[in-house]
Motif scaffolding. Structure first.
Motif, short mmCIF file in Angstrom:
data_model
loop_
_atom_site.label_atom_id
_atom_site.label_comp_id
_atom_site.label_asym_id
_atom_site.label_seq_id
_atom_site.Cartn_x
_atom_site.Cartn_y
_atom_site.Cartn_z
N ALA A 190 0.92 -1.29 -0.07
CA ALA A 190 0.06 -0.04 0.14
C ALA A 190 0.78 1.21 0.00
CB ALA A 190 -0.78 0.03 1.09
N THR A 191 2.02 1.04 0.49
CA THR A 191 2.93 2.31 0.55
C THR A 191 3.62 2.50 -0.96
OG1 THR A 191 3.75 1.79 2.64
CG2 THR A 191 4.88 3.28 1.54
N GLY A 192 2.84 3.39 -1.80
CA GLY A 192 3.24 3.36 -2.93
C GLY A 192 4.49 4.42 -3.33
N GLY A 193 5.11 4.97 -2.22
CA GLY A 193 6.07 5.94 -2.53
C GLY A 193 6.51 6.48 -1.20
N TYR A 194 7.52 7.68 -1.33
CA TYR A 194 8.04 8.28 -0.14
C TYR A 194 7.68 9.67 -0.12
CZ TYR A 194 11.20 4.14 0.24
OH TYR A 194 11.73 2.88 0.50
N LEU A 195 7.31 10.12 1.17
CA LEU A 195 7.74 11.65 1.30
C LEU A 195 8.81 11.96 1.93
CD1 LEU A 195 3.85 12.55 2.60
CD2 LEU A 195 4.88 12.76 0.37
N VAL A 196 9.74 12.85 1.27
CA VAL A 196 10.89 13.21 1.74
C VAL A 196 10.98 14.44 2.47
CG1 VAL A 196 13.45 13.47 1.45
CG2 VAL A 196 12.16 11.73 0.06
N VAL A 197 11.25 14.47 3.87
CA VAL A 197 11.35 15.64 4.57
C VAL A 197 12.61 16.30 4.47
CG1 VAL A 197 11.10 16.78 6.84
CG2 VAL A 197 9.44 14.85 6.22
N ASP B 96 15.57 21.45 5.17
CA ASP B 96 15.09 22.81 5.43
C ASP B 96 13.58 22.86 5.43
OD1 ASP B 96 14.03 22.16 2.97
OD2 ASP B 96 14.80 23.69 1.68
N GLY B 97 12.89 21.52 5.83
CA GLY B 97 11.36 21.56 6.09
C GLY B 97 10.59 21.29 4.94
N ASP B 98 11.16 21.31 3.59
CA ASP B 98 10.49 21.29 2.64
C ASP B 98 10.09 19.68 2.25
OD1 ASP B 98 10.27 23.71 1.80
OD2 ASP B 98 11.63 23.84 0.07
N ILE B 99 8.99 19.47 1.88
CA ILE B 99 8.61 18.00 1.91
C ILE B 99 8.28 17.64 0.41
CG2 ILE B 99 6.78 16.33 2.43
CD1 ILE B 99 6.39 17.68 4.93
N LEU B 100 8.87 16.59 -0.30
CA LEU B 100 8.88 16.14 -1.63
C LEU B 100 8.51 14.91 -1.83
CD1 LEU B 100 12.62 17.62 -2.94
CD2 LEU B 100 10.15 18.85 -2.94
N CYS B 101 7.61 14.89 -2.93
CA CYS B 101 6.79 13.53 -3.02
C CYS B 101 7.39 12.64 -4.22
CB CYS B 101 5.54 13.78 -3.29
SG CYS B 101 4.61 12.72 -4.62
N TYR B 102 7.54 11.35 -3.83
CA TYR B 102 8.26 10.44 -4.83
C TYR B 102 7.18 9.22 -4.74
CZ TYR B 102 12.57 13.08 -4.68
OH TYR B 102 13.32 14.27 -4.72
N HIS B 103 6.76 8.98 -5.81
CA HIS B 103 5.63 7.70 -5.64
C HIS B 103 5.51 7.03 -7.16
CE1 HIS B 103 1.76 6.05 -5.33
NE2 HIS B 103 1.63 6.26 -3.97
N ILE B 104 5.28 5.74 -7.11
CA ILE B 104 5.32 4.89 -8.27
C ILE B 104 4.33 5.63 -9.15
CG2 ILE B 104 3.49 3.40 -7.51
CD1 ILE B 104 6.96 2.42 -9.49
N TYR B 105 3.45 6.31 -8.84
CA TYR B 105 2.41 7.12 -9.81
C TYR B 105 3.34 7.97 -10.88
CZ TYR B 105 -1.87 9.76 -10.70
OH TYR B 105 -2.85 10.44 -11.39
N ASN B 106 4.35 8.27 -10.43
CA ASN B 106 5.27 9.12 -11.17
C ASN B 106 6.55 8.14 -11.23
OD1 ASN B 106 3.88 11.47 -9.47
ND2 ASN B 106 3.90 11.90 -11.83
N LYS B 107 6.73 7.18 -11.99
CA LYS B 107 7.64 5.92 -12.02
C LYS B 107 9.10 6.49 -12.03
CE LYS B 107 8.49 1.42 -14.13
NZ LYS B 107 9.61 1.61 -14.88
#
Length: 359
Positions: A293-300, A303-314
């Motif tokens: 169910a975990t399709g990806g990562y949120l990277v903190v 500097d506090g910014d959060i970036l999204c990496y997901h298999i949805y964007n392979k």
């Protein structure tokens, strides 16, 4: 009072920050924002020990539902608390710590614990609006924080040992003990070099556990051999990043792929491996290829910014994994590798695979 480490507090920070930002930013392989692609957040779902809660974004208000009551909290509150919590996480010198001023706010929004319930695989689930497809997918994420210590992607174990046969060399028990007694900081490299300087050769035989081998073969039939070369390169050189080791292996082309048209065989196959590990493949369990169910990562970020990496964007997800991981040396005594041993008159040597995020 709630106490936790930087990684655990980062989960709460992520909840606050995302609700304050109202949007998800995609990241590139350099862990920077991808320009021009933003996902508006519709809802954030979180499972607590006692209930499931939904945080819906409506204009400048967050509606929190779960039990009978529906709470309304201004988005500015989440922005403010995210800023305070980030400062506290960054400032803490303790392994675990509490943040009383944040704890009170957490309770007011039904956020009772630092970590999501252990019964769910995702740290956080987000419903986004994809403006390109006009879809509203529900995406599960694991949270990786750069505010704490780098986490592992693939944990070491006897399950991740690769067995090499030492050929072209005869050693007495005394000589074997002498090599195995090398106890320098770089003892495994030094033991390998001792064998090589004695005209010995290392040839990959198999992984220690057949289940891991079959998992690798399921991903790609050549993967056990490719990873064995990458691991050997790691233990016999000063390189550790997955990109460097893969490129060095590709330059040598030990599997004799036809590279006359510059196909990136090694890189492609390693990326597939990293993706499957990230999304559920474990060395000790049969892998079906079914992503969890975990399709990806949120990277903190720091500097506090959060970036999204997901298999949805392979592509972005694979490039992130490939460019931000490294091989690491685990405990050789605990995982039983790095020493010469004899079996049926032949000499063998095990090397171990552990993969960690660089940050």
């Amino acid at each position: 009072m709630i106490t936790g480490n930087k990684g655990e507090w980062s989960e709460v920070y992520t909840l606050f920050k995302l609700l304050g930002d109202k949007q998800l930013f995609l990241g590139n392989k350099e862990i920077e924002k991808l320009e021009g692609i933003v996902y508006p957040i519709l809802r954030v779902l979180r499972t607590e020990k006692n209930d499931d809660f939904e945080y819906s974004i409506q204009d400048e208000i967050i509606l929190i539902s779960g039990r009978e009551e529906v709470l309304k909290i201004a988005i500015t509150e989440f922005k403010e608390k995210a800023k305070i919590l980030l400062e506290k996480i960054k400032a803490s010198k303790e392994r675990t710590f509490s943040v009383p001023e944040i704890e009170k706010f957490m309770q007011s929004i039904n956020c009772i614990s630092l970590k999501a319930s252990s019964t769910v695989k995702t740290d956080i689930t987000i419903v986004i609006h994809d403006q390109r497809t006009n879809q509203q997918p529900t995406l599960g994420f694991s949270i990786k924080s750069q505010l704490g210590s780098p986490s592992t992607l693939l944990n070491a174990g006897k399950t991740t040992n690769f067995i090499f046969k030492i050929s072209n060399l005869k050693l007495s028990k005394l000589e074997i003990n002498k090599i195995n007694s090398i106890d320098s900081r770089s003892k495994i490299i030094d033991r390998i070099n001792f064998v090589l300087n004695s005209n010995g050769q290392f040839n990959f035989v198999k992984t220690e556990r057949q289940i891991f081998s079959n998992n690798l073969i399921l991903i790609d039939s050549k993967l056990p051999e490719i990873l064995s070369q990458i691991i050997y390169e790691f233990y016999s050189s000063s390189k550790s990043s997955v990109t460097d080791l893969t490129h060095r292996t590709a330059d040598k082309n030990p599997l004799f792929f036809d590279v006359s048209n510059e196909h990136k065989f090694y890189e492609y196959k390693v990326k597939r491996f990293l993706t499957d590990v990230a999304l559920g493949m474990m060395p000790s369990k049969v892998w079906t290829g079914q992503y969890d169910a975990t399709g990806g990562y949120l990277v903190v970020k720091e500097d506090g910014d959060i970036l999204c990496y997901h298999i949805y964007n392979k592509n972005e997800f694979e490039n992130y994994l490939f460019n931000n991981t490294k091989l690491d040396t685990a405990s050789s005594s605990r995982h039983d590798f790095g020493s010469i041993y004899e079996e049926n008159g032949e000499l063998y040597f095990k090397l171990n695979l552990q993969i960690r995020f660089i940050k």
